[in-house]
Design a protein around this motif. Structure first.
Motif, PDB file in Angstrom:
ATOM      1  N   LEU A  83       0.856  -1.189   0.000  1.00 39.44           N
ATOM      2  CA  LEU A  83       0.000   0.000   0.000  1.00 39.44           C
ATOM      3  C   LEU A  83       0.893   1.242   0.000  1.00 39.44           C
ATOM      4  O   LEU A  83       1.822   1.335   0.793  1.00 39.44           O
ATOM      5  N   PHE A  84       0.622   2.159  -0.930  1.00 39.74           N
ATOM      6  CA  PHE A  84       1.418   3.382  -1.037  1.00 39.74           C
ATOM      7  C   PHE A  84       0.551   4.625  -0.909  1.00 39.74           C
ATOM      8  O   PHE A  84      -0.538   4.693  -1.483  1.00 39.74           O
ATOM      9  N   PHE A  85       1.066   5.599  -0.208  1.00 40.87           N
ATOM     10  CA  PHE A  85       0.459   6.934  -0.192  1.00 40.87           C
ATOM     11  C   PHE A  85       1.447   7.862  -0.890  1.00 40.87           C
ATOM     12  O   PHE A  85       2.588   7.992  -0.428  1.00 40.87           O
ATOM     13  N   ILE A  86       1.015   8.434  -1.988  1.00 43.38           N
ATOM     14  CA  ILE A  86       1.911   9.315  -2.752  1.00 43.38           C
ATOM     15  C   ILE A  86       1.408  10.751  -2.629  1.00 43.38           C
ATOM     16  O   ILE A  86       0.271  11.060  -3.013  1.00 43.38           O
ATOM     17  N   GLU A  87       2.281  11.587  -2.075  1.00 43.55           N
ATOM     18  CA  GLU A  87       1.863  12.982  -1.856  1.00 43.55           C
ATOM     19  C   GLU A  87       2.294  13.864  -3.024  1.00 43.55           C
ATOM     20  O   GLU A  87       3.454  13.836  -3.445  1.00 43.55           O
ATOM     21  N   VAL A  88       1.339  14.621  -3.524  1.00 41.84           N
ATOM     22  CA  VAL A  88       1.632  15.556  -4.614  1.00 41.84           C
ATOM     23  C   VAL A  88       1.429  16.990  -4.133  1.00 41.84           C
ATOM     24  O   VAL A  88       0.772  17.232  -3.123  1.00 41.84           O
ATOM     25  N   MET A  89       1.990  17.934  -4.890  1.00 38.32           N
ATOM     26  CA  MET A  89       1.873  19.356  -4.513  1.00 38.32           C
ATOM     27  C   MET A  89       0.499  19.917  -4.889  1.00 38.32           C
ATOM     28  O   MET A  89      -0.379  19.181  -5.335  1.00 38.32           O
ATOM     29  N   GLY A  90       0.353  21.210  -4.738  1.00 44.38           N
ATOM     30  CA  GLY A  90      -0.908  21.868  -5.096  1.00 44.38           C
ATOM     31  C   GLY A  90      -1.365  22.851  -4.047  1.00 44.38           C
ATOM     32  O   GLY A  90      -2.411  23.475  -4.177  1.00 44.38           O
ATOM     33  N   ARG A  91      -0.591  22.955  -2.977  1.00 49.36           N
ATOM     34  CA  ARG A  91      -0.925  23.846  -1.852  1.00 49.36           C
ATOM     35  C   ARG A  91      -2.343  23.592  -1.360  1.00 49.36           C
ATOM     36  O   ARG A  91      -2.611  22.519  -0.852  1.00 49.36           O
ATOM     37  N   TYR A  92      -3.287  24.534  -1.541  1.00 39.06           N
ATOM     38  CA  TYR A  92      -4.650  24.321  -1.018  1.00 39.06           C
ATOM     39  C   TYR A  92      -5.589  23.766  -2.091  1.00 39.06           C
ATOM     40  O   TYR A  92      -6.793  23.727  -1.899  1.00 39.06           O
ATOM     41  N   ALA A  93      -5.040  23.377  -3.231  1.00 39.98           N
ATOM     42  CA  ALA A  93      -5.896  22.932  -4.332  1.00 39.98           C
ATOM     43  C   ALA A  93      -5.584  21.484  -4.737  1.00 39.98           C
ATOM     44  O   ALA A  93      -4.463  21.019  -4.589  1.00 39.98           O
ATOM     45  N   GLY A  94      -6.620  20.809  -5.257  1.00 42.26           N
ATOM     46  CA  GLY A  94      -6.458  19.390  -5.589  1.00 42.26           C
ATOM     47  C   GLY A  94      -6.369  19.097  -7.074  1.00 42.26           C
ATOM     48  O   GLY A  94      -6.545  17.947  -7.497  1.00 42.26           O
ATOM     49  N   PHE A  95      -6.076  20.126  -7.887  1.00 40.84           N
ATOM     50  CA  PHE A  95      -6.045  19.897  -9.339  1.00 40.84           C
ATOM     51  C   PHE A  95      -4.959  18.891  -9.729  1.00 40.84           C
ATOM     52  O   PHE A  95      -5.178  18.013 -10.551  1.00 40.84           O
ATOM     53  N   ILE A  96      -3.765  19.038  -9.136  1.00 43.90           N
ATOM     54  CA  ILE A  96      -2.674  18.107  -9.459  1.00 43.90           C
ATOM     55  C   ILE A  96      -3.076  16.702  -9.005  1.00 43.90           C
ATOM     56  O   ILE A  96      -2.966  15.732  -9.765  1.00 43.90           O
ATOM     57  N   GLY A  97      -3.585  16.608  -7.781  1.00 43.75           N
ATOM     58  CA  GLY A  97      -3.978  15.304  -7.234  1.00 43.75           C
ATOM     59  C   GLY A  97      -4.986  14.597  -8.116  1.00 43.75           C
ATOM     60  O   GLY A  97      -4.820  13.412  -8.458  1.00 43.75           O
ATOM     61  N   LEU A  98      -6.024  15.314  -8.517  1.00 42.24           N
ATOM     62  CA  LEU A  98      -7.081  14.698  -9.333  1.00 42.24           C
ATOM     63  C   LEU A  98      -6.554  14.214 -10.677  1.00 42.24           C
ATOM     64  O   LEU A  98      -6.839  13.091 -11.113  1.00 42.24           O
ATOM     65  N   ALA A  99      -5.785  15.075 -11.333  1.00 41.43           N
ATOM     66  CA  ALA A  99      -5.273  14.726 -12.670  1.00 41.43           C
ATOM     67  C   ALA A  99      -4.331  13.528 -12.587  1.00 41.43           C
ATOM     68  O   ALA A  99      -4.426  12.584 -13.390  1.00 41.43           O
ATOM     69  N   VAL A 100      -3.443  13.541 -11.587  1.00 43.16           N
ATOM     70  CA  VAL A 100      -2.471  12.449 -11.442  1.00 43.16           C
ATOM     71  C   VAL A 100      -3.196  11.162 -11.024  1.00 43.16           C
ATOM     72  O   VAL A 100      -2.860  10.065 -11.487  1.00 43.16           O
ATOM     73  N   GLY A 101      -4.215  11.319 -10.193  1.00 43.77           N
ATOM     74  CA  GLY A 101      -4.983  10.148  -9.754  1.00 43.77           C
ATOM     75  C   GLY A 101      -5.669   9.460 -10.920  1.00 43.77           C
ATOM     76  O   GLY A 101      -5.625   8.228 -11.054  1.00 43.77           O
ATOM     77  N   LEU A 102      -6.277  10.257 -11.779  1.00 46.07           N
ATOM     78  CA  LEU A 102      -6.987   9.677 -12.928  1.00 46.07           C
ATOM     79  C   LEU A 102      -6.003   9.059 -13.916  1.00 46.07           C
ATOM     80  O   LEU A 102      -6.149   7.914 -14.336  1.00 46.07           O
ATOM     81  N   ALA A 103      -4.972   9.837 -14.266  1.00 48.28           N
ATOM     82  CA  ALA A 103      -4.018   9.359 -15.277  1.00 48.28           C
ATOM     83  C   ALA A 103      -3.142   8.228 -14.740  1.00 48.28           C
ATOM     84  O   ALA A 103      -2.647   7.401 -15.521  1.00 48.28           O
ATOM     85  N   GLY A 104      -2.950   8.182 -13.418  1.00 42.89           N
ATOM     86  CA  GLY A 104      -2.076   7.153 -12.841  1.00 42.89           C
ATOM     87  C   GLY A 104      -2.821   5.914 -12.376  1.00 42.89           C
ATOM     88  O   GLY A 104      -2.217   4.989 -11.849  1.00 42.89           O
ATOM     89  N   GLY A 105      -4.138   5.887 -12.568  1.00 40.51           N
ATOM     90  CA  GLY A 105      -4.923   4.716 -12.176  1.00 40.51           C
ATOM     91  C   GLY A 105      -4.912   4.477 -10.670  1.00 40.51           C
ATOM     92  O   GLY A 105      -4.875   3.330 -10.208  1.00 40.51           O
ATOM     93  N   ALA A 106      -4.967   5.566  -9.913  1.00 40.80           N
ATOM     94  CA  ALA A 106      -4.917   5.424  -8.451  1.00 40.80           C
ATOM     95  C   ALA A 106      -6.207   4.803  -7.913  1.00 40.80           C
ATOM     96  O   ALA A 106      -7.260   4.888  -8.540  1.00 40.80           O
ATOM     97  N   GLU A 107      -6.092   4.194  -6.751  1.00 46.84           N
ATOM     98  CA  GLU A 107      -7.264   3.593  -6.100  1.00 46.84           C
ATOM     99  C   GLU A 107      -8.128   4.676  -5.459  1.00 46.84           C
ATOM    100  O   GLU A 107      -9.335   4.556  -5.394  1.00 46.84           O
ATOM    101  N   ASP A 108      -7.481   5.726  -5.005  1.00 44.47           N
ATOM    102  CA  ASP A 108      -8.237   6.848  -4.435  1.00 44.47           C
ATOM    103  C   ASP A 108      -7.379   8.114  -4.460  1.00 44.47           C
ATOM    104  O   ASP A 108      -6.156   8.038  -4.606  1.00 44.47           O
ATOM    105  N   VAL A 109      -8.039   9.243  -4.352  1.00 40.26           N
ATOM    106  CA  VAL A 109      -7.352  10.540  -4.348  1.00 40.26           C
ATOM    107  C   VAL A 109      -7.942  11.370  -3.216  1.00 40.26           C
ATOM    108  O   VAL A 109      -9.162  11.461  -3.092  1.00 40.26           O
ATOM    109  N   LEU A 110      -7.077  11.946  -2.404  1.00 41.34           N
ATOM    110  CA  LEU A 110      -7.559  12.809  -1.319  1.00 41.34           C
ATOM    111  C   LEU A 110      -7.213  14.249  -1.678  1.00 41.34           C
ATOM    112  O   LEU A 110      -6.042  14.573  -1.910  1.00 41.34           O
ATOM    113  N   ILE A 111      -8.235  15.078  -1.742  1.00 36.92           N
ATOM    114  CA  ILE A 111      -8.025  16.474  -2.136  1.00 36.92           C
ATOM    115  C   ILE A 111      -8.674  17.416  -1.122  1.00 36.92           C
ATOM    116  O   ILE A 111      -9.640  17.035  -0.461  1.00 36.92           O
ATOM    117  N   PRO A 112      -8.144  18.644  -1.017  1.00 33.06           N
ATOM    118  CA  PRO A 112      -8.709  19.564  -0.016  1.00 33.06           C
ATOM    119  C   PRO A 112     -10.147  19.990  -0.302  1.00 33.06           C
ATOM    120  O   PRO A 112     -10.843  20.410   0.613  1.00 33.06           O
TER     121      PRO A 112
END
Ligand code: F6P
Length: 324
Positions: free
Chosen positions: A166-195
């Motif tokens: 199980l991996f938790f991968i932290e991405v940047m974005g400060r108070y926004a989840g745009f990077i997280g969402l895009a990387v989650g979708l394109a990377g086939g993540a199991e889940d994405v946590l965004i602010p």
């Protein structure tokens, strides 16, 4: 009135594509017989008079380079009255009649304050990997950042699936989840946590448990650094407390900010750099130039940082369905 001498600066966190934007602005200005000057290290360069004239050659061979050839800074002095007064003096001394500011929300806010106080003509360009500025579909640097993050996620998946971890991968974005969402979708993540959405730790634990029982080889959860439930280490511990599952954390950090800009970022930066000078020539200022639905738009400074750019909730739904 058409400006004769304009200044340009990059401010805040650097973003891949800033050089392509500087290059476009410099060459467009020269095309229209406007002199253009670069200020070094953001607003600090305006305060300290750190200025150089930019010629066609000054920006040769820069379109492919990450970072910013002008340097950047998060200027605290510019937020003060004496700092702004010094900046105004520099502009007067060098007869700079308009400015182009490339940066994120803090930079647009600074530009707005400067304009209000001294009636300086300023046009902004959205340059930040976070993609959190209202008034443009994408900011310069976002596309490169998500591609860099994605490359890392793909590599982590190799080891995650080999060891069934199980991996938790932290991405940047400060108070926004745009990077997280895009990387989650394109990377086939199991889940994405965004602010932007509440994080349900118990729900996440249940889902991870189901995935493990189903025999999923890897479980990758993308954590946006600004998530209200905590950073990737904290989330990992919270899940471990419920599931007692071994986990690893990877914080992608500043690799997301560097590197050669993607084709999309170079194209966006070139269009917006051109549009900034074109706008000033048409006496447009007090606004940021962006692109919405493939059209160039000019949005008043205040809206760019005070209005919240909305995430696309469908992306989150798609990520969840595809990870079932
Ligand atoms: O705004 C761009 C960004 O990279 C954010 O994603 C991050 O939170 C922040 O800058 C880091 O700031 P600094 O460069 O000051 O460490």
């Amino acid at each position: 009135m058409r400006p004769k001498r304009i200044g340009i600066l990059t401010s805040g966190g650097d973003a891949p594509g800033m050089n392509a934007a500087i290059r476009a602005a410099v060459r467009t200005a020269i095309h229209y017989q406007i002199k253009i000057f670069g200020f070094k290290h953001g607003y600090n360069g305006v305060i300290n008079g750190d200025i150089i004239e930019l010629k066609r050659n000054s920006v040769a061979n820069t379109i492919q380079r990450g970072g910013t050839i002008l340097g950047t800074a998060r200027s605290t002095e510019f937020k003060t009255d004496p700092g702004m007064a010094k900046a105004k003096k520099t502009l007067k001394k060098h007869k700079i009649d308009a400015l182009i500011v490339i940066g994120g929300d803090g930079s647009m806010k600074g530009a707005h304050e400067f304009t209000k106080k001294y009636r300086i003509k300023i046009i902004g360009l959205p340059g930040t990997i976070d993609n959190d500025l209202f008034g443009t579909d994408f900011t310069i640097g976002f596309d490169t950042a998500i591609n860099s993050a994605l490359e890392a996620v793909d590599k982590i998946r190799d080891t995650a699936s080999s060891l069934e971890r199980l991996f938790f991968i932290e991405v940047m974005g400060r108070y926004a989840g745009f990077i997280g969402l895009a990387v989650g979708l394109a990377g086939g993540a199991e889940d994405v946590l965004i602010p932007e959405t509440p994080t349900d730790i118990n729900g996440l634990a249940k889902q991870i448990n189901r995935n493990i029982k189903k025999g999923k080889k890897s479980n990758i959860v993308i954590v946006s650094e600004g998530d209200e439930a905590g950073n990737a280490f904290i989330i990992g511990e919270k899940i471990k407390a419920i599931l007692d599952e071994d986990y690893r954390v990877a914080v992608l950090g500043y690799i997301q900010r560097g590197g050669s800009p993607s084709a999309s970022d170079r194209i966006l930066a070139s269009k917006l750099g051109y549009a900034a000078v074109y706008g000033l020539k048409k006496d447009m200022h007090g606004c940021m130039v962006g692109e919405i639905n493939k059209k160039i738009v000019y949005t008043p400074f205040e809206k760019t940082y005070s209005r919240k750019k909305k995430i696309d909730p469908d992306i989150y739904t798609i990520i969840k369905i595809l990870a079932e």
